[in-house]
Design an enzyme around this catalytic site. Structure first.
Site, PDB file in Angstrom:
ATOM      1  N   SER A  85      32.877  48.829  33.916  1.00 52.04           N
ATOM      2  CA  SER A  85      33.948  49.765  34.257  1.00 52.04           C
ATOM      3  C   SER A  85      33.573  51.123  33.676  1.00 52.04           C
ATOM      4  CB  SER A  85      35.244  49.277  33.607  1.00 52.04           C
ATOM      5  OG  SER A  85      36.252  50.264  33.683  1.00 52.04           O
ATOM      6  N   TYR A 143      39.864  46.301  25.905  1.00 55.01           N
ATOM      7  CA  TYR A 143      39.188  46.333  27.217  1.00 55.01           C
ATOM      8  C   TYR A 143      37.883  47.115  27.085  1.00 55.01           C
ATOM      9  CZ  TYR A 143      38.697  46.794  32.341  1.00 55.01           C
ATOM     10  OH  TYR A 143      38.252  46.740  33.637  1.00 55.01           O
TER      11      TYR A 143
HETATM   12  P1  NDP Z   1      41.807  41.619  40.493  1.00 58.83           P
HETATM   13  O1  NDP Z   1      42.874  41.269  39.523  1.00 58.83           O
HETATM   14  O2  NDP Z   1      42.182  41.835  41.921  1.00 58.83           O
HETATM   15  O3  NDP Z   1      40.654  40.522  40.450  1.00 58.83           O
HETATM   16  C1  NDP Z   1      40.306  39.835  39.292  1.00 58.83           C
HETATM   17  C2  NDP Z   1      39.614  38.550  39.697  1.00 58.83           C
HETATM   18  O4  NDP Z   1      39.203  37.840  38.527  1.00 58.83           O
HETATM   19  C3  NDP Z   1      40.525  37.628  40.482  1.00 58.83           C
HETATM   20  O5  NDP Z   1      39.810  37.103  41.566  1.00 58.83           O
HETATM   21  C4  NDP Z   1      40.859  36.546  39.489  1.00 58.83           C
HETATM   22  O6  NDP Z   1      41.050  35.322  40.183  1.00 58.83           O
HETATM   23  C5  NDP Z   1      39.586  36.498  38.666  1.00 58.83           C
HETATM   24  N1  NDP Z   1      39.779  35.859  37.381  1.00 58.83           N
HETATM   25  C6  NDP Z   1      40.608  36.230  36.377  1.00 58.83           C
HETATM   26  N2  NDP Z   1      40.547  35.357  35.381  1.00 58.83           N
HETATM   27  C7  NDP Z   1      39.651  34.405  35.756  1.00 58.83           C
HETATM   28  C8  NDP Z   1      39.164  33.230  35.151  1.00 58.83           C
HETATM   29  N3  NDP Z   1      39.569  32.836  33.942  1.00 58.83           N
HETATM   30  N4  NDP Z   1      38.263  32.476  35.821  1.00 58.83           N
HETATM   31  C9  NDP Z   1      37.843  32.858  37.045  1.00 58.83           C
HETATM   32  N5  NDP Z   1      38.267  33.963  37.666  1.00 58.83           N
HETATM   33  C10 NDP Z   1      39.158  34.722  37.022  1.00 58.83           C
HETATM   34  O7  NDP Z   1      41.116  42.909  39.902  1.00 58.83           O
HETATM   35  P2  NDP Z   1      39.767  43.713  40.272  1.00 58.83           P
HETATM   36  O8  NDP Z   1      39.209  43.279  41.553  1.00 58.83           O
HETATM   37  O9  NDP Z   1      40.088  45.119  40.063  1.00 58.83           O
HETATM   38  O10 NDP Z   1      38.817  43.254  39.072  1.00 58.83           O
HETATM   39  C11 NDP Z   1      37.511  42.771  39.233  1.00 58.83           C
HETATM   40  C12 NDP Z   1      36.630  43.301  38.127  1.00 58.83           C
HETATM   41  O11 NDP Z   1      36.520  44.709  38.261  1.00 58.83           O
HETATM   42  C13 NDP Z   1      37.143  43.045  36.718  1.00 58.83           C
HETATM   43  O12 NDP Z   1      36.058  42.660  35.892  1.00 58.83           O
HETATM   44  C14 NDP Z   1      37.673  44.400  36.295  1.00 58.83           C
HETATM   45  O13 NDP Z   1      37.634  44.568  34.901  1.00 58.83           O
HETATM   46  C15 NDP Z   1      36.710  45.323  37.011  1.00 58.83           C
HETATM   47  N6  NDP Z   1      37.162  46.691  37.196  1.00 58.83           N
HETATM   48  C16 NDP Z   1      38.291  46.976  37.926  1.00 58.83           C
HETATM   49  C17 NDP Z   1      38.716  48.286  38.050  1.00 58.83           C
HETATM   50  C18 NDP Z   1      39.979  48.644  38.771  1.00 58.83           C
HETATM   51  O14 NDP Z   1      40.433  49.781  38.634  1.00 58.83           O
HETATM   52  N7  NDP Z   1      40.582  47.771  39.548  1.00 58.83           N
HETATM   53  C19 NDP Z   1      37.959  49.394  37.462  1.00 58.83           C
HETATM   54  C20 NDP Z   1      36.781  48.986  36.762  1.00 58.83           C
HETATM   55  C21 NDP Z   1      36.412  47.687  36.639  1.00 58.83           C
HETATM   56  P3  NDP Z   1      42.044  34.125  39.756  1.00 58.83           P
HETATM   57  O15 NDP Z   1      43.255  34.742  39.157  1.00 58.83           O
HETATM   58  O16 NDP Z   1      42.287  33.449  41.071  1.00 58.83           O
HETATM   59  O17 NDP Z   1      41.250  33.286  38.816  1.00 58.83           O
END
Ligand code: NDP
Length: 253
Positions: A149, A162
């Site tokens: 990020s 974070y």
């Molecule tokens: P979302 O919340 O839409 O997606 C997060 C994903 O992670 C979901 O598919 C969730 O699926 C999965 N997840 C969470 N916990 C677990 C777990 N224990 N095991 C397996 N899967 C897990 O957010 P984003 O798409 O934004 O996030 C994706 C990545 O991008 C993250 O690492 C985030 O830190 C990073 N990011 C996001 C930014 C933003 O502004 N959105 C900016 C910079 C980085 P489920 O709950 O079904 O398990």
């Protein structure tokens, strides 16, 4: 499909929503067989259905990456079932911000468990398979893409833990890159700015509101914008490694 990833197998964690779901779709559109992993099976089913409807190949993998045994079994299961593993996108993550003072400790535990330990479990299990794929046709190169990020480069007040997890992802990725790049496993770090996803849904309401206020009226990145970047770096020729991608919405300071 474009065919650039024909004959390859890709594992995407956190593929049930946001960046991960978009990445699963993008890699399938390049011809990869995509294993879409996360906890919410119903949401994974939707993503995989979409991919198959679009003429791609994908399967669902119900996985909590914080479970070390399950993470290793899932990775090995991909290879047992599909014969290889060429691309891993370590995307599963959670952001639970707020002041350090009086922070609920369970929020810190969850971020460290998912963003750091979960990523490490998947990386550890995947690496031997990536090293094999890196010697195999059709590409003779393999990819691990780790999602950090802007928060992995710039600490901010209210995002300390974070920041800690994402700086950790960056440090680990660069060290691993040096270890395996000569063997044609490319380790890439992707650092998005604000993306419109479900990431904020898990925050406490006051914390979420402060974040939303910061970006109000601004045109955020879409998950597909980040997926485009990931698809780009895993489709480079064998001798080209895009080590790091920092991508912000144009209006993000
Ligand atoms: P979302 O919340 O839409 O997606 C997060 C994903 O992670 C979901 O598919 C969730 O699926 C999965 N997840 C969470 N916990 C677990 C777990 N224990 N095991 C397996 N899967 C897990 O957010 P984003 O798409 O934004 O996030 C994706 C990545 O991008 C993250 O690492 C985030 O830190 C990073 N990011 C996001 C930014 C933003 O502004 N959105 C900016 C910079 C980085 P489920 O709950 O079904 O398990």
């Amino acid at each position: 499909t474009s065919g650039r990833l024909d004959g390859t197998v890709a594992l995407v964690t956190g593929a049930s929503s946001g960046i991960g779901a978009a990445t699963a779709r993008a890699l399938a559109a390049e011809g990869a067989l995509v294993v879409a992993a996360a906890r919410r099976k119903d949401r994974l089913d939707e993503v995989v259905e979409d991919i198959v409807d679009a003429g791609g190949r994908a399967t669902v993998c119900e996985l909590d990456v914080t479970d070390q045994t399950a993470a290793a079994a899932a990775v090995d299961g991909v290879v047992a079932e599909h014969g290889r593993l060429d691309v891993v996108v370590n995307n599963a993550g959670m952001m639970l911000n707020g002041p350090v003072e009086d922070a609920p400790l369970d929020e810190w535990e969850r971020m460290v468990d998912i963003n750091v330990k979960g990523l490490l479990y998947v990386a550890h299990a995947a690496l031997p398979h990536l090293l094999v794929a890196a010697e195999a046709e059709p590409r003779r190169v393999a990819d691990m893409v780790n999602i950090s990020s802007v928060a992995g480069r710039v600490p901010r007040l209210g995002a300390g833990v974070y920041n800690l997890t994402k700086h950790g992802v960056g440090a680990f990725s660069e060290s691993l890159r040096q270890e395996v790049t000569e063997r044609h496993v490319r380790v890439s770090l992707v650092e998005p700015g604000a993306v419109a996803t479900e990431l904020l849904d898990h925050q406490r309401p006051d914390v979420r509101e402060a974040y939303q206020n910061r970006f109000r009226g601004k045109d955020l990145l879409q998950a597909t914008d980040v997926a485009d970047a990931i698809a780009y770096l895993v489709t480079r020729p064998r001798h080209v490694a895009i080590n790091e991608v920092l991508v912000r919405p144009t209006q993000q300071q």
